[in-house]
Design a protein around this motif. Structure first.
Motif, PDB file in Angstrom:
ATOM      1  N   VAL B 163      -5.927  -1.550 -13.512  1.00 22.87           N
ATOM      2  CA  VAL B 163      -5.640  -2.828 -12.866  1.00 22.87           C
ATOM      3  C   VAL B 163      -5.143  -2.601 -11.448  1.00 22.87           C
ATOM      4  CG1 VAL B 163      -4.078  -4.819 -12.879  1.00 22.87           C
ATOM      5  CG2 VAL B 163      -5.145  -4.062 -15.013  1.00 22.87           C
ATOM      6  N   THR B 164      -4.148  -1.742 -11.318  1.00 17.31           N
ATOM      7  CA  THR B 164      -3.578  -1.493  -9.994  1.00 17.31           C
ATOM      8  C   THR B 164      -4.609  -0.873  -9.055  1.00 17.31           C
ATOM      9  OG1 THR B 164      -1.342  -1.307 -10.872  1.00 17.31           O
ATOM     10  CG2 THR B 164      -1.757  -0.251  -8.751  1.00 17.31           C
ATOM     11  N   ALA B 165      -5.397   0.049  -9.592  1.00 14.56           N
ATOM     12  CA  ALA B 165      -6.446   0.661  -8.769  1.00 14.56           C
ATOM     13  C   ALA B 165      -7.379  -0.418  -8.237  1.00 14.56           C
ATOM     14  CB  ALA B 165      -7.224   1.686  -9.595  1.00 14.56           C
ATOM     15  N   HIS B 166      -7.681  -1.391  -9.094  1.00 12.83           N
ATOM     16  CA  HIS B 166      -8.555  -2.481  -8.657  1.00 12.83           C
ATOM     17  C   HIS B 166      -7.903  -3.313  -7.550  1.00 12.83           C
ATOM     18  CE1 HIS B 166     -11.253  -5.882  -8.650  1.00 12.83           C
ATOM     19  NE2 HIS B 166     -10.244  -6.687  -8.957  1.00 12.83           N
ATOM     20  N   LEU B 167      -6.633  -3.614  -7.706  1.00 13.44           N
ATOM     21  CA  LEU B 167      -5.935  -4.395  -6.682  1.00 13.44           C
ATOM     22  C   LEU B 167      -5.896  -3.625  -5.362  1.00 13.44           C
ATOM     23  CD1 LEU B 167      -2.957  -5.795  -8.830  1.00 13.44           C
ATOM     24  CD2 LEU B 167      -4.917  -7.084  -7.941  1.00 13.44           C
ATOM     25  N   LEU B 168      -5.633  -2.334  -5.449  1.00 12.95           N
ATOM     26  CA  LEU B 168      -5.609  -1.489  -4.247  1.00 12.95           C
ATOM     27  C   LEU B 168      -6.985  -1.458  -3.590  1.00 12.95           C
ATOM     28  CD1 LEU B 168      -3.427   1.448  -5.645  1.00 12.95           C
ATOM     29  CD2 LEU B 168      -2.761  -0.167  -3.843  1.00 12.95           C
ATOM     30  N   ALA B 169      -8.007  -1.325  -4.420  1.00  9.65           N
ATOM     31  CA  ALA B 169      -9.376  -1.279  -3.884  1.00  9.65           C
ATOM     32  C   ALA B 169      -9.707  -2.578  -3.158  1.00  9.65           C
ATOM     33  CB  ALA B 169     -10.367  -1.044  -5.028  1.00  9.65           C
ATOM     34  N   GLY B 170      -9.058  -3.663  -3.569  1.00  4.13           N
ATOM     35  CA  GLY B 170      -9.277  -4.944  -2.905  1.00  4.13           C
ATOM     36  C   GLY B 170      -8.439  -5.096  -1.640  1.00  4.13           C
ATOM     37  N   GLU B 201       0.181   6.341  -6.591  1.00  5.67           N
ATOM     38  CA  GLU B 201       0.192   7.737  -6.149  1.00  5.67           C
ATOM     39  C   GLU B 201      -1.212   8.218  -5.806  1.00  5.67           C
ATOM     40  OE1 GLU B 201       2.002  10.814  -8.662  1.00  5.67           O
ATOM     41  OE2 GLU B 201       3.720   9.451  -8.811  1.00  5.67           O
ATOM     42  N   ALA B 202      -2.122   7.968  -6.714  1.00  5.87           N
ATOM     43  CA  ALA B 202      -3.503   8.436  -6.525  1.00  5.87           C
ATOM     44  C   ALA B 202      -4.082   7.884  -5.224  1.00  5.87           C
ATOM     45  CB  ALA B 202      -4.362   8.001  -7.705  1.00  5.87           C
ATOM     46  N   ALA B 203      -3.624   6.680  -4.854  1.00  4.14           N
ATOM     47  CA  ALA B 203      -4.154   6.075  -3.624  1.00  4.14           C
ATOM     48  C   ALA B 203      -3.268   6.379  -2.418  1.00  4.14           C
ATOM     49  CB  ALA B 203      -4.268   4.563  -3.823  1.00  4.14           C
ATOM     50  N   GLY B 204      -2.217   7.134  -2.648  1.00  3.60           N
ATOM     51  CA  GLY B 204      -1.314   7.449  -1.558  1.00  3.60           C
ATOM     52  C   GLY B 204      -0.519   6.248  -1.070  1.00  3.60           C
ATOM     53  N   ALA B 205      -0.342   5.248  -1.956  1.00  2.00           N
ATOM     54  CA  ALA B 205       0.412   4.052  -1.559  1.00  2.00           C
ATOM     55  C   ALA B 205       1.878   4.210  -1.966  1.00  2.00           C
ATOM     56  CB  ALA B 205      -0.191   2.819  -2.219  1.00  2.00           C
ATOM     57  N   PHE B 236       4.823  -9.818  -0.608  1.00  2.32           N
ATOM     58  CA  PHE B 236       3.860  -9.148  -1.500  1.00  2.32           C
ATOM     59  C   PHE B 236       2.514  -9.843  -1.346  1.00  2.32           C
ATOM     60  CE2 PHE B 236       3.994 -12.600  -4.552  1.00  2.32           C
ATOM     61  CZ  PHE B 236       5.278 -13.123  -4.407  1.00  2.32           C
ATOM     62  N   ASP B 237       1.436  -9.070  -1.585  1.00  5.03           N
ATOM     63  CA  ASP B 237       0.100  -9.658  -1.468  1.00  5.03           C
ATOM     64  C   ASP B 237      -0.648  -9.648  -2.799  1.00  5.03           C
ATOM     65  OD1 ASP B 237      -0.311  -6.973  -1.656  1.00  5.03           O
ATOM     66  OD2 ASP B 237      -1.161  -6.726   0.357  1.00  5.03           O
ATOM     67  N   ALA B 238       0.054  -9.154  -3.835  1.00  7.46           N
ATOM     68  CA  ALA B 238      -0.555  -9.190  -5.170  1.00  7.46           C
ATOM     69  C   ALA B 238       0.544  -9.228  -6.221  1.00  7.46           C
ATOM     70  CB  ALA B 238      -1.449  -7.973  -5.394  1.00  7.46           C
ATOM     71  N   VAL B 239       0.198  -9.779  -7.383  1.00  8.69           N
ATOM     72  CA  VAL B 239       1.131  -9.803  -8.518  1.00  8.69           C
ATOM     73  C   VAL B 239       0.426  -9.190  -9.711  1.00  8.69           C
ATOM     74  CG1 VAL B 239       2.226 -11.304 -10.222  1.00  8.69           C
ATOM     75  CG2 VAL B 239       2.467 -11.812  -7.788  1.00  8.69           C
ATOM     76  N   PHE B 240       1.103  -8.241 -10.348  1.00  6.18           N
ATOM     77  CA  PHE B 240       0.595  -7.693 -11.594  1.00  6.18           C
ATOM     78  C   PHE B 240       1.572  -8.128 -12.690  1.00  6.18           C
ATOM     79  CE2 PHE B 240      -0.486  -3.402 -13.911  1.00  6.18           C
ATOM     80  CZ  PHE B 240      -0.998  -4.118 -14.984  1.00  6.18           C
TER      81      PHE B 240
END
Lengths: 330, 330
Positions: B163-170, B201-205, B236-240
């Motif tokens: 889920v988070t990876a998807h939000l980051l990708a967006g 972490e994987a995205a370096g965020a 914030f620009d997203a909510v999980f």
DNA sequence: CGCAGCATATACAACGTTATAGAATCGGTG
DNA sequence: CACCGATTCTATAACGTTGTATATGCTGCG
């Protein structure tokens, strides 16, 4: 139980008598037995008790599908109420299929329960009457409104009338009704539609059959029903979903198509499921007194089971309702 | 059964043998018995059978509250699967209270069921271990991840990571996480939060603790959690939402405050309850393989009950998941 | 002081099924 | 033709409770 009797120095039956609150037991004896029970950690065997007594202290609940929020909330409340009266609720999902409903009425399920809370959706009154067996049944919902059966229900017509009256008071004139049934006026959709028409009449507003759409009582039913109206170019300024799921599905479709709620179209539902409060916009709807329905149906069923003859046969109870005004139709 | 035996001209036990598919019965005899059963409309008494055999063919399901959609949908599926295997499901609501959970583990409820599907929310492992009794238990959910117990669960961390990876990708960078717990990293919220951090972490965020909010796993929890973030001026620009109810509640609050979804804030949830599809906008979420969970937990529990020793003790099963991309975070 | 009558406790059977062990039947073999 | 093992069936005893009928104390009254 034998061990308890030996430990307390009394007979088997005395232990049983203590457990069943038999009147004539000396306090001293009772205490000895209770002590022995506590010491040995004894618990009565419910299966044996059921075999001997013929009672299971379980109530059967037959509904179409627990994953439908209205039924889930109802089941939850029924269980809580029953638990307070020392009964458990065993749920059977019928999928609204006649075959399943019939087997819930006759088969092993019936044997396991002392009485039935029954929401028949597929079976007709006569079939039910022919297979009702000897244990008590309380009907939930409107599909069976027959003097032969106890029934606990809601004020469908009055509540629907209140919803439509509210929409009319808000200046809406062309109200689409979603979820009607095929002509039957005694089932829930029929009664609610009647209430709607009564409100129209009272306000001197015209009833346009083109605004009444049949659909499944589910979110996707409401979505496609309202979609078909839009596609056919039917004009309307309000939507009355005959239950919340329909209304929520319709609301979703309207928003997807860029229609503003409630300015473009006002939306109202029926049931006040938990979700209605948190929809966007929150859904105006009618709370059909589910708590009262749960309490009174359990009460009535247990009274019948335990042979309390307070009420005449074929008692019909309708719980009170409350209009919940929210943002979808303020 | 006596009447059937007489009608068929055989002994009581032969009728019983026919009903239990005993191997050595002549086809002719079997037919005579079956004919007699059909003619007399005989049905075996389940209570007596239970008393003698010690089995009830009922499975216990302990959960906090049936009116929570996730549990309602799970219960519905479990019942359907169990029914296909010849078992019924008896539901007990614990209200997530330790006392109720304990009495479901020990009391009459346990006696009525051959095995337990248990979602412990209040009890700790050791208490459960001390009172587990002798009948099989299969844990549902993450609260008890202990090698002593069978467990069927979902891939919390991996799914949350997706889920988070998807939000980051967006293109989202500041993702608020709603519904965290107080430090425990082995329960559902903890595992999901871990997955979230792993994706960051994987995205370096960067991981910002200020974006993590504790709240009840309900709609109003999500609504007030996101409200408090906004009130405190946290950007914030997203909510999980760690479950769908939280995400839907948050979505509602965001819309009420005039924030555009998904342009202003993207929202994602977890569970894929039916409602997620029909929210406005429809909710991006993760389907945690509930069907698989239902099938495998019932399968495992029944295997344990019937003494099929296929799997070693303390089996842990995690169902596969699927990311559901919808309008709230496309 | 004896006995009726109530309070208290018990013995025994029954609820309807399955487990155990053993009896009857059968075909085939030495 | 007796005997063996496999097949088929049955008598009897549980499972753990409660209903019925009855026994045993105890109290108070004549």
């Amino acid at each position: 139980m034998n061990d308890v009797a030996r430990a307390a120095g009394v007979s088997l039956k005395t232990v049983s008598n203590v457990l069943n609150d038999y009147e004539f037991i000396r306090p001293a004896t009772k205490q000895k037995v209770l002590d022995a029970i506590a010491e040995l950690g004894y618990e009565a065997n419910l299966t044996a008790r059921s075999l001997r007594s013929g009672k299971t202290r379980m109530l059967g609940l037959v509904l179409s599908d627990l994953s439908i929020p209205y039924y889930a909330e109802l089941a939850s409340k029924l269980m809580t109420v029953a638990s307070g009266r020392g009964y458990r609720v065993l749920v059977e999902q019928s999928g609204a299929a006649a075959g399943h409903e019939l087997s819930a009425l006759q088969g092993p399920f019936r044997q396991l329960t002392d009485g039935l809370l029954f929401t028949p959706l597929a079976l007709d009154v006569e079939t039910i009457a022919a297979h009702q067996g000897s244990k008590p049944i309380v009907m939930l919902g409107e599909h069976i409104a027959d003097p032969r059966f106890d029934l606990v229900t809601m004020k469908n017509a009055e509540a629907a009338e209140a919803v439509t009256a509210h929409l009319l008071a808000g200046g809406r004139r062309r109200i689409a009704v979603l979820g009607a049934s095929a002509g039957d006026t005694t089932d829930s959709p029929g009664l609610r539609l009647n209430g709607h028409r009564k409100a129209l009449e009272a306000a001197g507003a015209e009833f346009d059959p083109a605004l009444v759409v049949q659909c499944d009582w589910r979110r996707d039913g409401g979505a496609s029903a309202v979609g078909s109206l839009l596609d056919r170019g039917v004009r309307f300024d309000a939507v009355f979903g005959l239950n919340d799921a329909i209304a929520l599905g319709a609301m979703h479709e309207l928003l997807v198509r860029g229609i503003k709620l409630p300015d473009g179209v006002a939306v109202a539902g029926f049931d006040d499921i938990d979700e209605a409060r948190f929809a966007s916009p929150s859904l105006t709807t009618v709370a059909p007194g589910m708590k009262e329905i749960a309490e009174r149906s359990i009460q009535l069923l247990i009274d019948r089971i335990e042979g309390i003859e307070a009420a005449p046969d074929g008692l019909h109870i309708a719980a009170g309702f409350e209009l919940k005004l929210r943002d979808s139709a303020p």
